[in-house]
Design an enzyme around this catalytic site. Structure first.
Site, PDB file in Angstrom:
ATOM      1  N   CYS A  89      31.019 -22.761  35.742  1.00  0.00           N
ATOM      2  CA  CYS A  89      31.942 -23.845  36.083  1.00  0.00           C
ATOM      3  C   CYS A  89      33.370 -23.525  35.643  1.00  0.00           C
ATOM      4  O   CYS A  89      33.597 -22.747  34.720  1.00  0.00           O
ATOM      5  CB  CYS A  89      31.486 -25.153  35.439  1.00  0.00           C
ATOM      6  SG  CYS A  89      32.178 -26.615  36.242  1.00  0.00           S
ATOM      7  N   ASP A 145      24.671 -33.087  29.101  1.00  0.00           N
ATOM      8  CA  ASP A 145      25.793 -32.480  28.395  1.00  0.00           C
ATOM      9  C   ASP A 145      26.014 -33.223  27.088  1.00  0.00           C
ATOM     10  O   ASP A 145      25.530 -34.345  26.896  1.00  0.00           O
ATOM     11  CB  ASP A 145      27.054 -32.564  29.273  1.00  0.00           C
ATOM     12  CG  ASP A 145      28.117 -31.538  28.893  1.00  0.00           C
ATOM     13  OD1 ASP A 145      27.972 -30.885  27.846  1.00  0.00           O
ATOM     14  OD2 ASP A 145      29.083 -31.399  29.659  1.00  0.00           O
TER      15      ASP A 145
END
Length: 200
Positions: A7, A128
Protein backbone atom coordinates in the site's frame (compact mmCIF):
# COMPACT_ATOMS: atom_id res chain seq x y z
CA UNK A 1 -1.94 -19.02 -1.19
CA UNK A 2 -1.98 -15.94 1.00
CA UNK A 3 -2.23 -12.77 -1.04
CA UNK A 4 -0.07 -9.65 -0.67
CA UNK A 5 -0.94 -5.97 -0.84
CA UNK A 6 1.70 -3.24 -0.99
CA UNK A 7 0.00 0.00 0.00
CA UNK A 8 0.94 3.63 -0.47
CA UNK A 9 2.70 3.44 -3.83
CA UNK A 10 3.41 6.83 -5.36
CA UNK A 11 6.43 6.63 -7.69
CA UNK A 12 7.24 5.12 -11.06
CA UNK A 13 9.99 3.02 -9.52
CA UNK A 14 7.43 1.57 -7.07
CA UNK A 15 5.33 0.36 -9.99
CA UNK A 16 8.37 -1.04 -11.78
CA UNK A 17 9.25 -2.96 -8.62
CA UNK A 18 5.80 -4.49 -8.09
CA UNK A 19 5.57 -5.45 -11.76
CA UNK A 20 8.66 -7.58 -11.15
CA UNK A 21 7.42 -9.05 -7.85
CA UNK A 22 3.72 -9.55 -8.64
CA UNK A 23 1.86 -8.94 -5.40
CA UNK A 24 -1.86 -9.44 -5.93
CA UNK A 25 -2.77 -5.88 -4.88
CA UNK A 26 -1.25 -2.42 -4.60
CA UNK A 27 -2.77 0.63 -2.95
CA UNK A 28 -3.11 4.28 -3.98
CA UNK A 29 -3.91 6.61 -1.09
CA UNK A 30 -6.37 9.36 -1.96
CA UNK A 31 -6.58 11.11 1.40
CA UNK A 32 -4.71 14.40 1.44
CA UNK A 33 -3.62 14.09 5.08
CA UNK A 34 -1.44 11.09 4.27
CA UNK A 35 2.24 11.41 3.41
CA UNK A 36 1.56 8.76 0.77
CA UNK A 37 -1.18 10.75 -0.97
CA UNK A 38 -1.36 10.63 -4.76
CA UNK A 39 -3.51 12.81 -6.99
CA UNK A 40 -5.98 11.32 -9.44
CA UNK A 41 -3.68 12.33 -12.30
CA UNK A 42 -0.63 10.70 -10.73
CA UNK A 43 -2.54 7.54 -9.87
CA UNK A 44 -3.82 7.34 -13.45
CA UNK A 45 -0.28 7.56 -14.79
CA UNK A 46 0.92 4.84 -12.43
CA UNK A 47 -2.07 2.59 -13.11
CA UNK A 48 -1.38 2.75 -16.85
CA UNK A 49 2.06 1.27 -16.15
CA UNK A 50 0.84 -1.39 -13.69
CA UNK A 51 0.72 -5.00 -14.82
CA UNK A 52 -2.86 -5.94 -15.57
CA UNK A 53 -2.91 -8.92 -13.24
CA UNK A 54 -2.20 -6.68 -10.22
CA UNK A 55 -5.30 -5.01 -8.75
CA UNK A 56 -5.08 -1.33 -7.83
CA UNK A 57 -6.93 -0.50 -4.61
CA UNK A 58 -8.00 3.06 -3.88
CA UNK A 59 -7.70 4.00 -0.20
CA UNK A 60 -10.19 6.60 1.08
CA UNK A 61 -11.26 8.23 4.34
CA UNK A 62 -14.91 9.35 4.42
CA UNK A 63 -14.86 10.33 0.75
CA UNK A 64 -17.94 11.11 -1.30
CA UNK A 65 -19.15 7.86 -2.93
CA UNK A 66 -19.49 9.60 -6.30
CA UNK A 67 -15.80 10.60 -6.17
CA UNK A 68 -14.81 6.98 -5.59
CA UNK A 69 -17.10 5.75 -8.36
CA UNK A 70 -15.62 8.26 -10.79
CA UNK A 71 -12.10 6.88 -10.16
CA UNK A 72 -13.38 3.36 -10.74
CA UNK A 73 -15.19 4.27 -13.94
CA UNK A 74 -12.05 6.04 -15.18
CA UNK A 75 -10.11 2.80 -14.75
CA UNK A 76 -7.75 4.28 -12.15
CA UNK A 77 -8.67 1.78 -9.43
CA UNK A 78 -10.08 -1.75 -9.43
CA UNK A 79 -11.16 -1.99 -5.78
CA UNK A 80 -12.05 0.28 -2.87
CA UNK A 81 -10.61 0.40 0.66
CA UNK A 82 -12.45 2.49 3.25
CA UNK A 83 -10.49 3.75 6.27
CA UNK A 84 -12.87 6.23 7.87
CA UNK A 85 -16.23 6.10 9.61
CA UNK A 86 -18.03 4.48 6.69
CA UNK A 87 -20.86 2.25 7.93
CA UNK A 88 -22.98 -0.38 6.20
CA UNK A 89 -25.37 2.30 4.91
CA UNK A 90 -22.44 4.08 3.26
CA UNK A 91 -21.28 0.80 1.70
CA UNK A 92 -24.80 0.12 0.42
CA UNK A 93 -24.88 3.57 -1.19
CA UNK A 94 -21.48 3.00 -2.79
CA UNK A 95 -22.70 -0.30 -4.19
CA UNK A 96 -25.40 1.55 -6.08
CA UNK A 97 -22.59 3.27 -8.00
CA UNK A 98 -20.16 0.39 -8.55
CA UNK A 99 -19.96 -3.38 -8.39
CA UNK A 100 -16.23 -3.42 -7.62
CA UNK A 101 -15.08 -5.15 -4.41
CA UNK A 102 -15.08 -3.07 -1.22
CA UNK A 103 -12.64 -3.51 1.68
CA UNK A 104 -13.56 -1.91 5.02
CA UNK A 105 -10.70 -1.28 7.43
CA UNK A 106 -11.21 -1.58 11.18
CA UNK A 107 -9.05 -0.62 14.14
CA UNK A 108 -8.87 -3.70 16.33
CA UNK A 109 -8.51 -2.94 20.04
CA UNK A 110 -11.30 -4.85 21.82
CA UNK A 111 -13.70 -7.76 21.33
CA UNK A 112 -16.40 -5.21 20.54
CA UNK A 113 -14.41 -4.17 17.48
CA UNK A 114 -14.46 -7.78 16.30
CA UNK A 115 -18.26 -7.88 16.52
CA UNK A 116 -18.40 -4.84 14.24
CA UNK A 117 -15.97 -6.52 11.84
CA UNK A 118 -18.11 -9.64 11.63
CA UNK A 119 -21.25 -7.64 10.82
CA UNK A 120 -19.72 -5.44 8.11
CA UNK A 121 -21.42 -5.67 4.72
CA UNK A 122 -18.12 -5.04 2.90
CA UNK A 123 -16.76 -7.74 0.60
CA UNK A 124 -13.58 -7.90 2.65
CA UNK A 125 -12.42 -6.51 5.98
CA UNK A 126 -8.97 -5.24 6.88
CA UNK A 127 -7.75 -5.53 10.47
CA UNK A 128 -5.39 -2.79 11.60
CA UNK A 129 -4.09 -1.17 14.76
CA UNK A 130 -4.91 2.31 13.46
CA UNK A 131 -5.00 4.40 10.29
CA UNK A 132 -1.55 3.54 8.96
CA UNK A 133 -0.02 3.53 12.43
CA UNK A 134 2.54 0.87 11.54
CA UNK A 135 2.25 -0.93 14.88
CA UNK A 136 0.98 -4.39 15.79
CA UNK A 137 -2.26 -5.09 17.62
CA UNK A 138 -3.21 -8.05 19.82
CA UNK A 139 -3.51 -10.89 17.32
CA UNK A 140 -5.37 -13.02 19.90
CA UNK A 141 -8.46 -10.94 19.18
CA UNK A 142 -8.54 -12.37 15.66
CA UNK A 143 -9.69 -15.74 16.99
CA UNK A 144 -13.25 -14.44 17.00
CA UNK A 145 -13.21 -13.14 13.42
CA UNK A 146 -15.55 -15.36 11.39
CA UNK A 147 -14.68 -14.15 7.89
CA UNK A 148 -11.68 -13.78 5.57
CA UNK A 149 -9.57 -10.71 6.24
CA UNK A 150 -6.63 -8.59 5.18
CA UNK A 151 -4.11 -8.34 8.04
CA UNK A 152 -2.32 -5.00 8.44
CA UNK A 153 -0.66 -2.99 11.18
CA UNK A 154 3.07 -3.18 11.82
CA UNK A 155 3.85 -6.05 9.46
CA UNK A 156 7.42 -6.38 8.21
CA UNK A 157 9.82 -9.05 7.04
CA UNK A 158 10.60 -10.01 10.66
CA UNK A 159 7.05 -10.83 11.75
CA UNK A 160 5.02 -11.59 8.63
CA UNK A 161 6.00 -15.29 8.60
CA UNK A 162 4.56 -15.68 12.12
CA UNK A 163 1.37 -13.99 10.93
CA UNK A 164 1.10 -16.27 7.92
CA UNK A 165 1.75 -19.48 9.87
CA UNK A 166 -0.38 -18.70 12.91
CA UNK A 167 -3.26 -16.60 11.60
CA UNK A 168 -3.74 -17.70 7.97
CA UNK A 169 -5.18 -14.39 6.76
CA UNK A 170 -6.67 -14.04 3.30
CA UNK A 171 -4.04 -11.36 2.60
CA UNK A 172 -1.32 -9.34 4.30
CA UNK A 173 -1.13 -5.58 3.78
CA UNK A 174 2.05 -3.59 4.31
CA UNK A 175 3.19 -0.01 3.80
CA UNK A 176 5.68 1.38 6.33
CA UNK A 177 7.20 -2.07 6.78
CA UNK A 178 8.63 -1.91 3.25
CA UNK A 179 9.90 1.67 3.50
CA UNK A 180 13.18 3.37 4.28
CA UNK A 181 13.04 7.05 5.25
CA UNK A 182 9.39 7.22 4.26
CA UNK A 183 9.68 5.85 0.72
CA UNK A 184 9.26 2.35 -0.65
CA UNK A 185 12.43 0.26 -0.56
CA UNK A 186 12.72 -2.31 -3.34
CA UNK A 187 14.97 -4.60 -1.30
CA UNK A 188 12.49 -4.64 1.61
CA UNK A 189 9.63 -5.25 -0.80
CA UNK A 190 11.41 -8.27 -2.21
CA UNK A 191 12.28 -9.59 1.25
CA UNK A 192 8.66 -9.26 2.31
CA UNK A 193 7.41 -11.13 -0.75
CA UNK A 194 9.89 -13.94 -0.12
CA UNK A 195 8.96 -14.16 3.55
CA UNK A 196 5.26 -14.51 2.75
CA UNK A 197 5.71 -16.94 -0.12
CA UNK A 198 8.08 -19.16 1.87
CA UNK A 199 5.69 -19.28 4.81
CA UNK A 200 2.47 -19.84 2.84
Amino acid sequence: MIKIKFCGLSRLCDIEAVNEMSPEYIGFVFTGKSSRYVSEQKASQLKNLLSRHIKAVGVFVDAEPRYIADLIHAGIIDMVQLHGNEDNAYIDNLRLLTDKPIIKAFEVKTCTDIETVNHSSADYVLLDSGKGSGVLFDWKLIDKVNRSYFLAGGLNVCNVQDAVKNLHPFAVDVSSGIETDGVKDKAKMMEFIRAVRSGK
